[in-house]
Design a protein around this motif. Structure first.
Motif, PDB file in Angstrom:
ATOM      1  N   GLU A  29       0.811  -1.232   0.000  1.00  0.00           N
ATOM      2  CA  GLU A  29       0.000   0.000   0.000  1.00  0.00           C
ATOM      3  C   GLU A  29       0.838   1.272   0.000  1.00  0.00           C
ATOM      4  N   TRP A  30       2.162   1.181   0.225  1.00  0.00           N
ATOM      5  CA  TRP A  30       3.008   2.372   0.169  1.00  0.00           C
ATOM      6  C   TRP A  30       3.001   2.978  -1.231  1.00  0.00           C
ATOM      7  N   GLU A  31       2.825   2.137  -2.270  1.00  0.00           N
ATOM      8  CA  GLU A  31       2.861   2.610  -3.661  1.00  0.00           C
ATOM      9  C   GLU A  31       1.752   3.622  -3.918  1.00  0.00           C
ATOM     10  N   THR A  32       0.569   3.356  -3.422  1.00  0.00           N
ATOM     11  CA  THR A  32      -0.555   4.274  -3.599  1.00  0.00           C
ATOM     12  C   THR A  32      -0.266   5.610  -2.924  1.00  0.00           C
ATOM     13  N   LEU A  33       0.324   5.564  -1.741  1.00  0.00           N
ATOM     14  CA  LEU A  33       0.685   6.800  -1.028  1.00  0.00           C
ATOM     15  C   LEU A  33       1.711   7.601  -1.824  1.00  0.00           C
ATOM     16  N   LYS A  34       2.718   6.912  -2.367  1.00  0.00           N
ATOM     17  CA  LYS A  34       3.744   7.596  -3.161  1.00  0.00           C
ATOM     18  C   LYS A  34       3.129   8.270  -4.370  1.00  0.00           C
ATOM     19  N   ASP A  35       2.259   7.567  -5.081  1.00  0.00           N
ATOM     20  CA  ASP A  35       1.634   8.125  -6.283  1.00  0.00           C
ATOM     21  C   ASP A  35       0.791   9.353  -5.953  1.00  0.00           C
ATOM     22  N   LYS A  36       0.119   9.320  -4.818  1.00  0.00           N
ATOM     23  CA  LYS A  36      -0.703  10.461  -4.413  1.00  0.00           C
ATOM     24  C   LYS A  36       0.168  11.669  -4.067  1.00  0.00           C
TER      25      LYS A  36
END
Length: 219
Positions: free
Chosen positions: A32-39
């Motif tokens: 789920e870190w990937e979604t945070l990075k993209d945001k």
């Protein structure tokens, strides 16, 4: 009377060849870190909130393992030691302004620069997961929730006395680049500078910056 140059240099992806936060997350964090990075990159989530949530995915017990890992992969960009020497020779104040975290920023930079010239985020390992602390939060002129607010740091230095030079590579450097008299950019910061028509000089190594500061143009 001409202004005195002063340099504000990013750490992750600028001094180091890779972004250490991204590397830490890829190695240790759940997906789920990937979604945070993209945001964060799309600016739909502030840097402060995004980075805070990313590190909250990691158990505090990983502290020493993360430090060892970053020391292994945190390769310094070519020419940085020479760049440090040049700023000292020319009496140019140099400050590291980093969205990184003290527990891995300091061990990498200790051989190069005093800690009182480093602005970065802090950390608390007393809880179950890593808690990020924000000692350099946004001032009254910034509402971007930056975490380590680079434009707020720049504003602490008198613009009538200093030529402010910003060196960076990513979205965390954008607001500082908007205030700078001169920008050295690479990677994602180049894209944003071009989108917003912010003048910049591209670089790959710190020797490129040294040559430009000296007024020597590449052949």
């Amino acid at each position: 009377m001409s202004k005195k140059p002063i340099i504000f240099c990013d750490f992750d992806g600028t001094i180091t060849q890779s972004d250490n936060i991204v590397s830490i997350m890829k190695h240790f964090a759940p997906p789920e870190w990937e979604t945070l990075k993209d945001k964060v990159l799309s600016q739909s989530l502030s840097v402060k909130e995004g980075v805070g949530k990313m590190f909250s995915l990691l158990p505090s017990t990983l502290k020493e393992e993360i430090i060892r890992y970053v020391k292994e992969i945190g390769i310094i960009r070519a020419g940085f030691a020479e760049f440090i020497a040049h700023t000292k020779e020319q009496d140019i104040p140099l400050y590291i302004v980093s969205g990184g975290i003290d527990f891995f920023v300091y061990p990498i930079l200790d051989p190069y620069i005093d800690r009182d010239h480093i602005y970065c985020n802090a950390s608390d390992f007393s809880k179950e997961t890593i808690d990020i602390i924000w000692p350099h939060a946004c001032d009254a002129h910034c509402s971007n929730d930056c975490g380590c607010c680079k434009p707020s740091i720049l504003r602490q230095f008198d613009s009538t006395k200093y030529e402010k030079i910003v060196i960076g590579d990513s979205i965390t450097d954008l607001q500082a680049a908007k205030l700078a008299d001169r920008v050295y950019a690479r990677d994602f910061l180049i894209q944003k500078c071009e989108e917003l028509q912010i003048p910049y000089t591209p670089f790959e190594q710190f020797t490129d910056i040294i040559q430009d500061l000296k007024g020597v143009k590449p052949v």
